[in-house]
Structure formats: structure tokens, C-alpha cells
Design a protein around this motif. Structure first.
Motif, PDB file in Angstrom:
ATOM      1  N   LEU A   1      -7.547   4.722  -4.432  1.00 45.05           N
ATOM      2  CA  LEU A   1      -8.013   4.732  -3.067  1.00 45.05           C
ATOM      3  C   LEU A   1      -6.958   5.538  -2.389  1.00 45.05           C
ATOM      4  O   LEU A   1      -5.672   5.718  -2.508  1.00 45.05           O
ATOM      5  CB  LEU A   1      -8.520   3.436  -2.151  1.00 45.05           C
ATOM      6  CG  LEU A   1      -9.434   2.588  -2.745  1.00 45.05           C
ATOM      7  CD1 LEU A   1      -9.323   1.526  -2.229  1.00 45.05           C
ATOM      8  CD2 LEU A   1     -10.664   3.224  -2.806  1.00 45.05           C
ATOM      9  N   THR A   2      -7.307   6.199  -1.041  1.00 49.48           N
ATOM     10  CA  THR A   2      -6.343   6.803  -0.363  1.00 49.48           C
ATOM     11  C   THR A   2      -5.680   5.792   0.644  1.00 49.48           C
ATOM     12  O   THR A   2      -6.096   4.705   0.607  1.00 49.48           O
ATOM     13  CB  THR A   2      -7.057   7.795   0.852  1.00 49.48           C
ATOM     14  OG1 THR A   2      -7.911   6.961   1.640  1.00 49.48           O
ATOM     15  CG2 THR A   2      -7.830   9.079   0.305  1.00 49.48           C
ATOM     16  N   HIS A   3      -4.664   6.235   1.322  1.00 51.26           N
ATOM     17  CA  HIS A   3      -3.630   4.931   1.768  1.00 51.26           C
ATOM     18  C   HIS A   3      -4.387   4.264   2.890  1.00 51.26           C
ATOM     19  O   HIS A   3      -4.438   3.002   3.028  1.00 51.26           O
ATOM     20  CB  HIS A   3      -2.593   5.765   2.478  1.00 51.26           C
ATOM     21  CG  HIS A   3      -1.443   4.866   3.015  1.00 51.26           C
ATOM     22  ND1 HIS A   3      -0.776   3.580   2.449  1.00 51.26           N
ATOM     23  CD2 HIS A   3      -1.507   4.703   4.358  1.00 51.26           C
ATOM     24  CE1 HIS A   3      -0.109   2.924   3.431  1.00 51.26           C
ATOM     25  NE2 HIS A   3      -0.480   3.581   4.658  1.00 51.26           N
TER      26      HIS A   3
ATOM     27  N   ASN B   1      -7.476   2.295   1.495  1.00 53.76           N
ATOM     28  CA  ASN B   1      -6.839   0.767   0.946  1.00 53.76           C
ATOM     29  C   ASN B   1      -6.419   0.040   1.735  1.00 53.76           C
ATOM     30  O   ASN B   1      -6.526  -1.179   1.811  1.00 53.76           O
ATOM     31  CB  ASN B   1      -5.416   1.607  -0.131  1.00 53.76           C
ATOM     32  CG  ASN B   1      -4.990   0.419  -0.787  1.00 53.76           C
ATOM     33  OD1 ASN B   1      -5.411  -0.639  -1.143  1.00 53.76           O
ATOM     34  ND2 ASN B   1      -3.604   0.532  -1.269  1.00 53.76           N
TER      35      ASN B   1
ATOM     36  N   VAL C   1      -3.584  -4.992  -3.572  1.00 56.21           N
ATOM     37  CA  VAL C   1      -3.142  -3.674  -2.807  1.00 56.21           C
ATOM     38  C   VAL C   1      -2.379  -2.767  -3.662  1.00 56.21           C
ATOM     39  O   VAL C   1      -2.806  -1.414  -3.460  1.00 56.21           O
ATOM     40  CB  VAL C   1      -2.588  -4.182  -1.490  1.00 56.21           C
ATOM     41  CG1 VAL C   1      -2.223  -3.057  -0.781  1.00 56.21           C
ATOM     42  CG2 VAL C   1      -3.215  -5.205  -0.916  1.00 56.21           C
TER      43      VAL C   1
ATOM     44  N   SER D   1      -8.152  -3.518   2.115  1.00 56.15           N
ATOM     45  CA  SER D   1      -7.425  -4.564   1.944  1.00 56.15           C
ATOM     46  C   SER D   1      -7.537  -5.651   3.047  1.00 56.15           C
ATOM     47  O   SER D   1      -7.281  -6.768   2.756  1.00 56.15           O
ATOM     48  CB  SER D   1      -5.968  -4.113   1.476  1.00 56.15           C
ATOM     49  OG  SER D   1      -5.898  -3.505   0.271  1.00 56.15           O
TER      50      SER D   1
ATOM     51  N   THR E   1      -2.718  -1.980  -6.744  1.00 54.28           N
ATOM     52  CA  THR E   1      -3.341  -1.519  -7.687  1.00 54.28           C
ATOM     53  C   THR E   1      -4.479  -0.613  -6.851  1.00 54.28           C
ATOM     54  O   THR E   1      -4.563   0.550  -7.508  1.00 54.28           O
ATOM     55  CB  THR E   1      -4.219  -2.582  -8.353  1.00 54.28           C
ATOM     56  OG1 THR E   1      -3.291  -3.311  -9.167  1.00 54.28           O
ATOM     57  CG2 THR E   1      -5.138  -1.990  -9.282  1.00 54.28           C
ATOM     58  N   LEU E   2      -5.021  -0.881  -5.941  1.00 56.68           N
ATOM     59  CA  LEU E   2      -6.134  -0.120  -5.133  1.00 56.68           C
ATOM     60  C   LEU E   2      -5.374   1.262  -4.701  1.00 56.68           C
ATOM     61  O   LEU E   2      -6.047   2.064  -4.560  1.00 56.68           O
ATOM     62  CB  LEU E   2      -6.461  -0.911  -4.008  1.00 56.68           C
ATOM     63  CG  LEU E   2      -7.604  -2.065  -4.373  1.00 56.68           C
ATOM     64  CD1 LEU E   2      -8.127  -2.672  -3.127  1.00 56.68           C
ATOM     65  CD2 LEU E   2      -8.758  -1.611  -5.314  1.00 56.68           C
ATOM     66  N   SER E   3      -3.951   0.998  -4.340  1.00 54.96           N
ATOM     67  CA  SER E   3      -3.310   2.145  -3.899  1.00 54.96           C
ATOM     68  C   SER E   3      -3.450   3.234  -5.018  1.00 54.96           C
ATOM     69  O   SER E   3      -3.201   4.540  -4.447  1.00 54.96           O
ATOM     70  CB  SER E   3      -1.851   1.699  -3.452  1.00 54.96           C
ATOM     71  OG  SER E   3      -1.125   1.833  -4.701  1.00 54.96           O
TER      72      SER E   3
ATOM     73  N   ALA F   1       0.950  -1.141  -0.067  1.00 54.53           N
ATOM     74  CA  ALA F   1      -0.089  -0.045  -0.265  1.00 54.53           C
ATOM     75  C   ALA F   1       0.853   1.496  -0.114  1.00 54.53           C
ATOM     76  O   ALA F   1       0.410   2.312  -0.545  1.00 54.53           O
ATOM     77  CB  ALA F   1      -0.900   0.143   1.048  1.00 54.53           C
TER      78      ALA F   1
END
Lengths: 255, 308
Positions: free
Chosen positions: A159-161, A164, A152, A168, A154-156, A71
Motif C-alpha cells: 500500500l501507499t504510505h 498503510n 504494518v 493499520s 508487510t502492508l508497507s 510504515a
């Protein structure tokens, strides 16, 4: 390829400088110390309890380390502006993204191997023979690290940290509960609600399928090689989709 | 680095809960005498105390679920939904376990081949997750550490002392450890009839492996069981006053208190007293084995008279 490996190496070195391996050692030491408590029960042959506690703690810590490491990679590089000198070199964004992913995957796999080595020592100390399924569980846990890292990282980029890490961790640690709930209520649902539930089931990453802990704890026989192959294919496919999505997003993101 | 250690913070948290509980239980009498009624009312409304109680309760429930999972070799079960019940899937009482371990066996969390709508993914799920075609139960010895952990969190769970003692003695072959556990249970729960009943029976059954002479063991058992019957009567009266009944396991322990008291007195040669206990016990519980014991005691008394 050389550039990719260079970025992966830098990612691992950064983790070492951030003292991640020390964290692993401290946590592992805590587990071994905790194992001393088992003697207090004073009953011989309580293998399942030892395996249960050790595997549960190990699995949770491996997942936490993987999620936290994945992340922070890109958001921190962007926030600290350390990404710009990297991109000023003849390296494209896809290589940076893949390098980061490779670094996190390798570092997380190394963490899992370290933990498993500690578990093996712990089991030896207690005279526990975990069997072949223990190594199948190790393989699936390593596989799941690569899958988690892909999701994770990719989601970073979306999304905000904080969001995420929270989402996750929920996906990784509570996926079994989510999936089992869908299985339980499936027959109760009708029409659209049932289709939505099925859709969610097929789309969500089934990380619970990579957890053989219960079979290891309760001394079940090893699973067929075909199941391992199917899970490997699932992990590769799912990770590839997320890496593709993340790479596309990273190329388009305004820096 | 330390931010990543946050899961470890839970460990001192749980340890602290256990310590608080221990401290609280040790001082329960003191609290009643030291604090005024107003202060006790305030404590009842205290959010912190309420949260502590909920943590205790939740931890106990989670560990109880864990013990059921162990009893089924890792197979997770759940209560069937209405749709599943309509299809004929019902939770049934476990029949091959001791009374104290009785529980409802639900349906496996992993669906069966016939009911699974996921095709090959379902089959894969059943390979990864422990699942069973024929319902069975495992050796309960592995439940002991979970019971011990639960009792550290909440030393007032009387049932876990009796079950733990039974499993330690019968399955793990550790009657001395079982004795220690039961005695600790009586100390932590001075009002208990359940643990006293189990302790009395344990002393009677295992005296030869507890380093006691038979006479010492029967005397101690008789004294513990007399106390068990007294506390049992109080508990029964309290429950009946609240329009309830003792549960099946409590009924069994209450009846066994009379039975093993009669047995202990018979072994000690106090036949008249043993016969009186049999009469009172059968009247109070209707337990058939007490009637059998009365015949045994009467026969022993006759034999003893004849020898004189």
C-alpha cells in the motif's frame, strides 16, 4: 545473524536520531502532568479513573509510534534511494527486511517498557497497586507490538504510505469494535453473508485480545498462564505469516 | 517529531470546547438581549455552532457509556439483537441501583459459553475481556470524575449534578463537595428544579456535616425547595403542553421537593405552612410519604400546642 543485528541496530539508531525517544518522554511527561488534574476532583480513592486515563493514553501512543515507525522503514529507504548502498553490500533482501522488522520490534517494545515504567511511577505516586495483571498486560502489549510491526511493515510493501498508516491504525485501534460487531450480528446473518463474516473474523488480526487494560482498570484477577501461552502462539504464528509474505514481496519488488 | 504528537492536539480541542461552552452559558442572557431575531436565526443555521453542539452531545454520550461500563466492573454490554431476543435474551431494568442510575442492562459483548461459535478462541476472549455470569453493579464512586468531565464539556446536564451530588455524599462521604457541585449546578442552570430539589434535600440531610446550625440549614433548604417547586411546576406545565410527562426520576425529585419542604418547615416550627405544603404536594404528586409527613407535622403541632 550479525548482518541482521547490524540492520536492526541501524533502525533503532535512526529512530533515536529522529528523536522518537524524546517524543516518548514528552508524551509521558504530558501524561504525568495530566495526572495532576486528578487532584482537582477532590475525592479520595479514585483509582480506576487514573488507571483508565493513563492506560488508554499509553496504549494509543504505543500503537501510533509502532505503526508510524514500521510504515516508514522500507518506503522511505526506497524513496530516498538509501536502500541501494545497503543492498550493494553482501546482504540479501530477506536479511534487510528481517533486520528492519527486528529494529522496529525492539524499538516499540522499548517504548512500551518506558511508558509502563512511567505508569508504575504514576501509580506509586497515587498509592495505587495495580497487581500482577499489570505485568501480564505489559507482556501482551509488547507481544502486540511485534504483531503490529509485522503487519504494518508487510502492508508497507503493498500500500501507499498514507493508506498503510490509516488502515493499520484502524485495525489496531478499532479491531475491538469490528470484532464485537461481527459477534453481535453473526446470528442475524444467513448463508453466504454469515460465511463471509466468519471468514473476516478468522482472517483479521485480533489485536483486541492483547489488551488487558479493562481488567487492570477494574481490578480483575490475573489471567491463566495458558491464556498467555495461547496468545503468544497466536502472535508468533500471525507475525510469521506476515513476515513470510512481506519477505516474499520484498524479494520480488522491482527497485 | 511534532507530526507524531497529533493525538495531543485533541486535548486543547476538548479544552477549547469546554471553554466555549462555559463562555456561552455565562452570556446566555446577554446574547438574548444583544442580538436581533435575524442574528439568532443565523446562529441557529450556523454550521460551526451546530458542530460544536454535536461534539458536546457525542462526548456526553461516550462518557455516559463509559459510566455504565464502570457500573458493571468493566463488562461491556449491548442491546440484544432480534435473533437474541427470539432466543430469550432481553435487556432488563437494573433493580439494584438508585432511581437516577436506572438503566437497561443488555447482554455482554463477549458471548457466553453456550452461544459462542468460536470455540477455544471464544473462551480466550472471555478470559481477556471482563465478562460476568451473574449480573451485578459496582460502587458508583468511580463515576464521579467522569461526571465532572462531562459537566465541564456540557454544564447543562442537570441529571449529572443531582446524581453526582448523591454519589459524592452517600457513597464517597463528601457532603461538602456535593454541596459545592449542586450549588454550581443551580448557578449554571438557573431554571432547574431537579438540582434545587436535590440541593434542598442535601441541606436537610447533611446539615450537621456542612458546618451549619440546624436552623440555618432548614431555612436555606426551605427557600431552595420553594424555588424548586416553583420551577418544577413550570417545567411540568411545559412538558405537559408538549404532550409529554416528567420521567420517573423527575417525578421523584418533584415529589421530594414538597416532602422536604414540609419537613424543613416542620423543623422550623411553621406547622400551618408545612400542612399546606403537604396538602398541595399530595394533590400534585400523590406521593404517599407526603401523607405520612402530614401526620408527623400534625402530631408535632399538637405536641407543641399541648406544651403551651
Amino acid at each position: 545473524m550479525e548482518k541482521l543485528l547490524g540492520i536492526a541496530q541501524a533502525t533503532i539508531l535512526e529512530s533515536v536520531r529522529r528523536k522518537d525517544p524524546y517524543v516518548v518522554l514528552i508524551l509521558g511527561f504530558a501524561i504525568v502532568l495530566g495526572a495532576g488534574l486528578f487532584n482537582q476532583f477532590g475525592i479520595e480513592g479514585l483509582e480506576k479513573f487514573v488507571k483508565d486515563v493513563a492506560l488508554t493514553v499509553t496504549n494509543i501512543l504505543c500503537i501510533v509510534i509502532c505503526v508510524v515507525a514500521a510504515a516508514r522503514q522500507l518506503p522511505v529507504e526506497i524513496a530516498n534511494r538509501t536502500l541501494y548502498p545497503l543492498l550493494a553490500k553482501p546482504v540479501n533482501r530477506t536479511t534487510v527486511f528481517l533486520g528492519k522488522y527486528l529494529g522496529v520490534g525492539l524499538m516499540s517494545s522499548a517504548v512500551v517498557v518506558l511508558f509502563w515504567a512511567e505508569l508504575q511511577l504514576l501509580f506509586l505516586a497515587f498509592g495505587i497497586s495495580p497487581g500482577a495483571i499489570f505485568f501480564q498486560a505489559l507482556y501482551l502489549r509488547i507481544l502486540s507490538m511485534w504483531l503490529i510491526a509485522a503487519v504494518v511493515i508487510t502492508l508497507s510493501l503493498f500500500l501507499t504510505h498514507g493508506a498503510n498508516v490509516t488502515i493499520s491504525l484502524l485495525l489496531c485501534l478499532a479491531m475491538s469494535t469490528f470484532a464485537n460487531t461481527i459477534l453481535a450480528v453473526h446470528d442475524e446473518l444467513q448463508g453466504t453473508a454469515r460465511r463471509v463474516a466468519e471468514g473476516v473474523y478468522w482472517v483479521a488480526p485480533h489485536l483486541e485480545l492483547f489488551d488487558l487494560s479493562k481488567k487492570v482498570i477494574h481490578e480483575w484477577p490475573s489471567i491463566p498462564a495458558g491464556a498467555l501461552a495461547a496468545l503468544t502462539a497466536y502472535a508468533v504464528l500471525y507475525a510469521a505469516i506476515f513476515i513470510g509474505l512481506g519477505s516474499w514481496r520484498f524479494r520480488r519488488i522491482a527497485l | 517529531m511534532w507530526s507524531k504528537l497529533f493525538p495531543l492536539l485533541l486535548i486543547p480541542g476538548f479544552a477549547l470546547c469546554g471553554l466555549f461552552v462555559r463562555l456561552y452559558n455565562a452570556q446566555v442572557e446577554e446574547v438574548h438581549t444583544q442580538f436581533t431575531a435575524e442574528e439568532m436565526d443565523a446562529a441557529r443555521e450556523s454550521i460551526a455552532l451546530s458542530l460544536m453542539g454535536q461534539i458536546q452531545f457525542t462526548a456526553h454520550s461516550l462518557i455516559w457509556m463509559k459510566t455504565l461500563e464502570y457500573l458493571h466492573n468493566g463488562v461491556a454490554l449491548r442491546i440484544p439483537t432480534e435473533a437474541e431476543e427470539a432466543r430469550g435474551l432481553h435487556a432488563h431494568e437494573a433493580t439494584d441501583v438508585a432511581t437516577g442510575l436506572s438503566h437497561k442492562c443488555g447482554v455482554p459483548v463477549a458471548l457466553s459459553d453456550e452461544t459462542d461459535w468460536r470455540g477455544p478462541v471464544g473462551r480466550l476472549h472471555r478470559m481477556i475481556t471482563p465478562s460476568m455470569e451473574i449480573h451485578g453493579h459496582s460502587n458508583p464512586t468511580e463515576l464521579i470524575p467522569w461526571y465532572q468531565l462531562t459537566l465541564k464539556l456540557n454544564p447543562n446536564l442537570e441529571r449529572l449534578y443531582t446524581l453526582g451530588g448523591f454519589i459524592m455524599a452517600d457513597f464517597a462521604g463528601e457532603p461538602q463537595k456535593a454541596l459545592e457541585l449542586l450549588e454550581a449546578g443551580v448557578k449554571a442552570n438557573p431554571w432547574t428544579f431537579e438540582i434545587r430539589a436535590a440541593l434542598g434535600r442535601h441541606l436537610f440531610d447533611y446539615h450537621d456535616r456542612l458546618g451549619m446550625t440546624p436552623e440555618q440549614a432548614y431555612q436555606k433548604a426551605a427557600s431552595v425547595l420553594e424555588e424548586a417547586i416553583r420551577c418544577g411546576k413550570d417545567e411540568k406545565a411545559r412538558v405537559e403542553k408538549a404532550h409529554g410527562n416528567l420521567d420517573e426520576y423527575q417525578e421523584q425529585l418533584f415529589a421530594e421537593s414538597y416532602l422536604f419542604l414540609a419537613k424543613s418547615l416542620t423543623e422550623l416550627g411553621q406547622y400551618e405552612k408545612a400542612l399546606a405544603v403537604c396538602d398541595e404536594g399530595f394533590k400534585a404528586t400523590g406521593y404517599n410519604l407526603i401523607r405520612v409527613q402530614k401526620r408527623v407535622t400534625a402530631k408535632r403541632m399538637d405536641e407543641n400546642e399541648a406544651r403551651k
